[in-house]
Enzyme design. Structure first.
Site, mmCIF file in Angstrom:
data_model
loop_
_atom_site.group_PDB
_atom_site.id
_atom_site.type_symbol
_atom_site.label_atom_id
_atom_site.label_comp_id
_atom_site.label_asym_id
_atom_site.label_seq_id
_atom_site.Cartn_x
_atom_site.Cartn_y
_atom_site.Cartn_z
ATOM 1 N N TRP A 31 0.952 -1.366 -0.013
ATOM 2 C CA TRP A 31 -0.110 0.009 0.082
ATOM 3 C C TRP A 31 0.833 1.369 0.172
ATOM 4 C CZ3 TRP A 31 -4.598 2.494 0.458
ATOM 5 C CH2 TRP A 31 -5.806 1.399 0.323
ATOM 6 N N ILE A 129 -2.452 7.125 5.328
ATOM 7 C CA ILE A 129 -2.876 8.482 5.036
ATOM 8 C C ILE A 129 -4.318 8.672 5.103
ATOM 9 C CG2 ILE A 129 -2.873 10.237 3.219
ATOM 10 C CD1 ILE A 129 -0.438 8.706 1.719
ATOM 11 N N HIS A 135 -11.340 4.645 8.991
ATOM 12 C CA HIS A 135 -10.302 3.721 8.770
ATOM 13 C C HIS A 135 -8.891 3.927 9.221
ATOM 14 C CE1 HIS A 135 -10.530 -0.047 5.918
ATOM 15 N NE2 HIS A 135 -9.561 -0.150 6.383
HETATM 16 C C1 DLZ Z 1 -8.072 -0.470 3.664
HETATM 17 C C2 DLZ Z 1 -6.631 0.307 3.784
HETATM 18 C C3 DLZ Z 1 -6.655 1.813 3.530
HETATM 19 C C4 DLZ Z 1 -7.989 2.417 3.397
HETATM 20 N N1 DLZ Z 1 -5.625 2.668 3.797
HETATM 21 C C5 DLZ Z 1 -4.498 2.179 3.821
HETATM 22 C C6 DLZ Z 1 -3.139 2.759 3.877
HETATM 23 O O1 DLZ Z 1 -3.368 4.058 3.842
HETATM 24 N N2 DLZ Z 1 -2.159 2.215 4.192
HETATM 25 C C7 DLZ Z 1 -1.952 0.848 4.314
HETATM 26 O O2 DLZ Z 1 -0.927 0.555 4.325
HETATM 27 N N3 DLZ Z 1 -2.841 0.204 4.231
HETATM 28 C C8 DLZ Z 1 -4.199 0.902 3.797
HETATM 29 N N4 DLZ Z 1 -5.440 -0.085 3.680
HETATM 30 C C9 DLZ Z 1 -5.108 -1.668 4.023
HETATM 31 C C10 DLZ Z 1 -5.164 -2.272 5.332
HETATM 32 O O3 DLZ Z 1 -3.959 -1.935 5.898
HETATM 33 C C11 DLZ Z 1 -5.281 -3.589 5.101
HETATM 34 O O4 DLZ Z 1 -4.366 -4.374 4.025
HETATM 35 C C12 DLZ Z 1 -6.664 -4.215 4.712
HETATM 36 O O5 DLZ Z 1 -7.563 -3.574 5.547
HETATM 37 C C13 DLZ Z 1 -6.646 -5.761 4.757
HETATM 38 O O6 DLZ Z 1 -6.519 -6.351 6.176
#
Ligand code: DLZ
Length: 203
Positions: A31, A129, A135
């Site tokens: 991510w 972010i 979330h």
């Molecule tokens: C779902 C999600 C969101 C909305 N934002 C981020 C983020 O900004 N950075 C990040 O590393 N992961 C994000 N995720 C994914 C969650 O960390 C996770 O991978 C999912 O909810 C699956 O468990």
């Protein structure tokens, strides 16, 4: 304190950090990879600067920040189990040498290029972010507590390399890739030195 000469951030450790004997785990997210990748590079460069050999740095990736604590704990535990097995095999080798006279060292000589033994420290790297829902708050809270637990439960210092930012620009600044003339500061470097310092901590 304060004014133009105020140095925000971590002061160099008062003693020399020699990471040449250390084995370090980096777990990072996919991510926000455009910001995460320079942070991972910053951490690796810093580990190398303190003498950690490239062959002793293991890098693994996971989908998002929420997965970081579970993955770090699993990999640390595996490394601890592997070294327990290795010691048991070496003892078995030595015992069979003394009883049969055959040459020992099968397990001693089958070492790979990296250091044997468990990880001495881990670094979890990700970027959260804030969006328009809750979330961010839930994940940031779970991940920060989770990473703290990994360190305390496994006994392996686990560095919190997760940026929790309100905007993309804040995150880019903290990865040293800001859009303006001032590119900011890559925090990955600080996480590398923290890992080496914590791994070397002694009474
Ligand atoms: C779902 C999600 C969101 C909305 N934002 C981020 C983020 O900004 N950075 C990040 O590393 N992961 C994000 N995720 C994914 C969650 O960390 C996770 O991978 C999912 O909810 C699956 O468990």
């Amino acid at each position: 304190m304060g004014g133009d000469d105020f140095h925000k951030g971590v002061k160099e450790a008062p003693h020399k950090l020699d990471g040449s004997s250390l084995k370090i785990l980096i777990v990072h997210t996919r991510w926000n990879h455009e910001i995460v990748d320079p942070l991972v590079q910053g951490a690796i460069s810093s580990l190398q600067k303190y003498g950690v050999q490239t062959s002793n740095i293991t890098v693994r990736d996971v989908p998002g920040a929420y997965e970081l604590p579970g993955a770090a704990q699993k990999l640390i535990r595996q490394s601890q189990q592997q070294s327990t097995n290795l010691v048991a095999n070496i003892v078995e080798d030595l015992l069979s040498t003394t009883t049969t006279g055959s040459s020992a060292g099968q397990h001693l000589s089958s070492k790979g290029s990296g250091k044997q033994g468990p990880f001495d420290a881990a670094i979890c790297i990700g970027v959260l972010i804030k969006g328009s829902t809750m979330h961010f708050e839930y994940i940031a809270d779970a991940v920060s507590h989770g990473i703290m637990r990994v360190g305390l439960d496994t006994g392996v210092p686990t560095v919190f390399g997760v940026l929790t930012c309100l905007t993309d620009e804040q995150a880019m600044q903290r990865a040293g890739i800001g859009r303006g003339e001032d590119k900011g500061h890559n925090h990955g470097g600080d996480w590398g030195s923290a890992a080496v310092e914590m791994a070397l901590l002694r009474i």
